[in-house]
Design an enzyme around this catalytic site. Structure first.
Site, PDB file in Angstrom:
ATOM      1  N   ASP A 192       0.874  -1.171   0.000  1.00  0.00           N
ATOM      2  CA  ASP A 192       0.000   0.000   0.000  1.00  0.00           C
ATOM      3  C   ASP A 192       0.918   1.230   0.000  1.00  0.00           C
ATOM      4  OD1 ASP A 192      -2.302   1.672   0.756  1.00  0.00           O
ATOM      5  OD2 ASP A 192      -1.392   1.687   2.741  1.00  0.00           O
TER       6      ASP A 192
ATOM      7  N   ASP B 287      -2.011  -0.287   5.765  1.00  0.00           N
ATOM      8  CA  ASP B 287      -2.349   0.320   7.065  1.00  0.00           C
ATOM      9  C   ASP B 287      -3.824   0.685   7.214  1.00  0.00           C
ATOM     10  OD1 ASP B 287      -2.274   2.435   5.138  1.00  0.00           O
ATOM     11  OD2 ASP B 287      -2.286   3.844   6.818  1.00  0.00           O
TER      12      ASP B 287
ATOM     13  N   ASP C 163       0.063   5.174   1.065  1.00  0.00           N
ATOM     14  CA  ASP C 163      -0.035   6.130   2.183  1.00  0.00           C
ATOM     15  C   ASP C 163      -0.067   5.407   3.533  1.00  0.00           C
ATOM     16  OD1 ASP C 163      -0.565   9.016   1.075  1.00  0.00           O
ATOM     17  OD2 ASP C 163      -1.682   7.637  -0.214  1.00  0.00           O
TER      18      ASP C 163
END
Ligand SMILES: O=P(O)(O)OC[C@H]1O[C@H](O[C@H]2O[C@H](CO)[C@@H](O)[C@H](O)[C@H]2O)[C@H](O)[C@@H](O)[C@@H]1O
Length: 376
Positions: free
Chosen positions: A120, A315, A122
């Site tokens: 991922d 996240d 960000d």
């Protein structure tokens, strides 16, 4: 701290469950089944609120509670109120141990398998910052990702639009799945493309292309409708739209949530979900980061294969779709990036992007040494 083991009693259940669904490699799962429950009352309440939001059934209070849950600071405070922070954290870490601490177990699971890396962006490769346009990744992180991609097929899976995430990452040898997986493209570099499987050259997949005009419309409507709320920022991610509230005064969160919901109701083929201090508006099609992961594995020639180990690091709530796919397949390693206890389907955790970088570099070094040993 209690350590989670790869060979835990639940895994007998995992193997059985995997066998029941016809998983080709039931004995190799790293995932206990059924998934361990986080047991965090506050988080669960917030998750329910988020689901209500998604279903459009939330009350104003529910939305704001859910918005608070997407802020680590608020969540930490709420969790601290609900239970002793240390105990809560230790219990969570026992269920989702550090992928660095348990590194040997992670790599042991890859024996005889091809690791495929999914990252991922960000909050995983770049730290979370107030301005989404300034979420740069460090040069050292870029070098770590470049090294990983030299050893394993590597994909970036992001909620951002593909072009924008590419501008941040700047590595042509990677696969990119932008717009929460709705915009997939294979490596642009000639060298990497030459190394790709023949059926995979120039892979491009955009399952939501018919929604482009609608996304344009909703983007304009949202910009218009939220313009009077200071700090609100609308981001066009091509096949989806983000409405950021990180810089909005908490007193206006209710009004913002109501505004966004009102606009999205004008578009019955779009749905609303929530990420880290952000509302995500996207098509109702059954496509998410989990589907993108499966698509990429298939494209790489690993459909129904037992000799592959997908490693997914993320996240956000949207990354849970990918963690769930790994768990359902009984195959792979899901790693949640979080400093705070969160309800997750991932097996392991890392605290922050700096730890992600350490993990990637360690994986590269381990692979280099294993190959050297094989050559001896
Ligand atoms: O799937 P991801 O790569 O994690 O993208 C999810 C969203 O990330 C970005 O927003 C998040 O990061 C921003 C910069 O640190 C932060 O300001 C924001 O509060 C976070 O939600 C991105 O701007 C969104 O478009 C993505 O959907």
């Amino acid at each position: 701290m209690a350590k989670a083991s790869v060979v835990v009693p639940e895994q007998v259940g995992a193997a059985a469950a995997a066998a029941q669904v016809g998983c080709p490699c039931p004995g190799t799962t790293l995932f206990p089944y059924p998934p361990p429950r986080a047991g965090i009352a506050v988080r669960r309440k917030c998750l329910q609120a988020a689901q209500q939001l998604e279903l459009g059934a939330g009350l104003r209070g529910g939305w704001v509670e859910s918005m608070r849950a997407s802020s680590p600071t608020h969540a930490k405070a709420a969790a601290a109120l609900a239970a002793g922070v240390d105990e809560e954290h230790a219990a969570w870490m026992a269920r989702h141990p550090s992928a660095l601490g348990e590194f040997e177990k992670v790599v042991a699971a890859s024996k005889g398998k091809q690791i495929v890396m999914f990252l991922d962006y960000d909050g995983t490769l770049s730290p979370i910052v107030d301005d989404p346009d300034a979420a740069f990744m460090s040069e050292t992180m870029r070098m770590a990702v470049r090294s990983v991609a030299k050893h394993f097929p590597t994909a970036i899976v992001s909620g951002r639009c593909r072009d924008k995430v590419f501008e941040f990452v700047k590595l042509a040898e990677l696969y990119y799945a932008g717009s929460h997986g709705m915009d997939i493209k294979g490596p642009a570099s000639r060298h990497a493309a030459a190394k790709s499987p023949p059926h995979n050259k120039g892979v491009l997949f955009q399952p939501a292309s018919e929604f482009l005009p609608m996304i344009e419309q909703v983007h304009q409507r949202l910009e218009q409708a939220t313009s009077s709320i200071p700090g609100a920022k609308v981001e066009n991610n091509k096949f989806c739209v983000s409405v950021h509230f990180r810089c909005v005064d908490e007193k206006s969160w209710g009004a913002l949530a109501e505004t966004v919901r009102r606009v999205v109701r004008e578009f019955p083929r779009l749905r609303l979900s929530q990420g880290r201090m952000v509302f995500e508006v996207r098509p109702t099609i059954k496509w998410d980061k989990g589907k993108a992961l499966e698509f990429l594995l298939d494209s790489l020639g690993f459909a129904d294969c037992s000799d592959v180990l997908p490693v997914y690091i993320g996240d956000d709530r949207t990354d849970e779709d990918a963690f769930k796919v790994l768990r359902r397949r009984g195959q792979g390693v899901g790693i949640l990036v979080s400093k705070h206890p969160k309800e997750t389907t991932a097996s392991f955790s890392l605290q922050e992007p700096a730890e992600v970088m350490k993990f990637l570099l360690r994986l590269v070094e381990w692979n280099r040494l294993s190959r050297a040993r094989l050559r001896l």
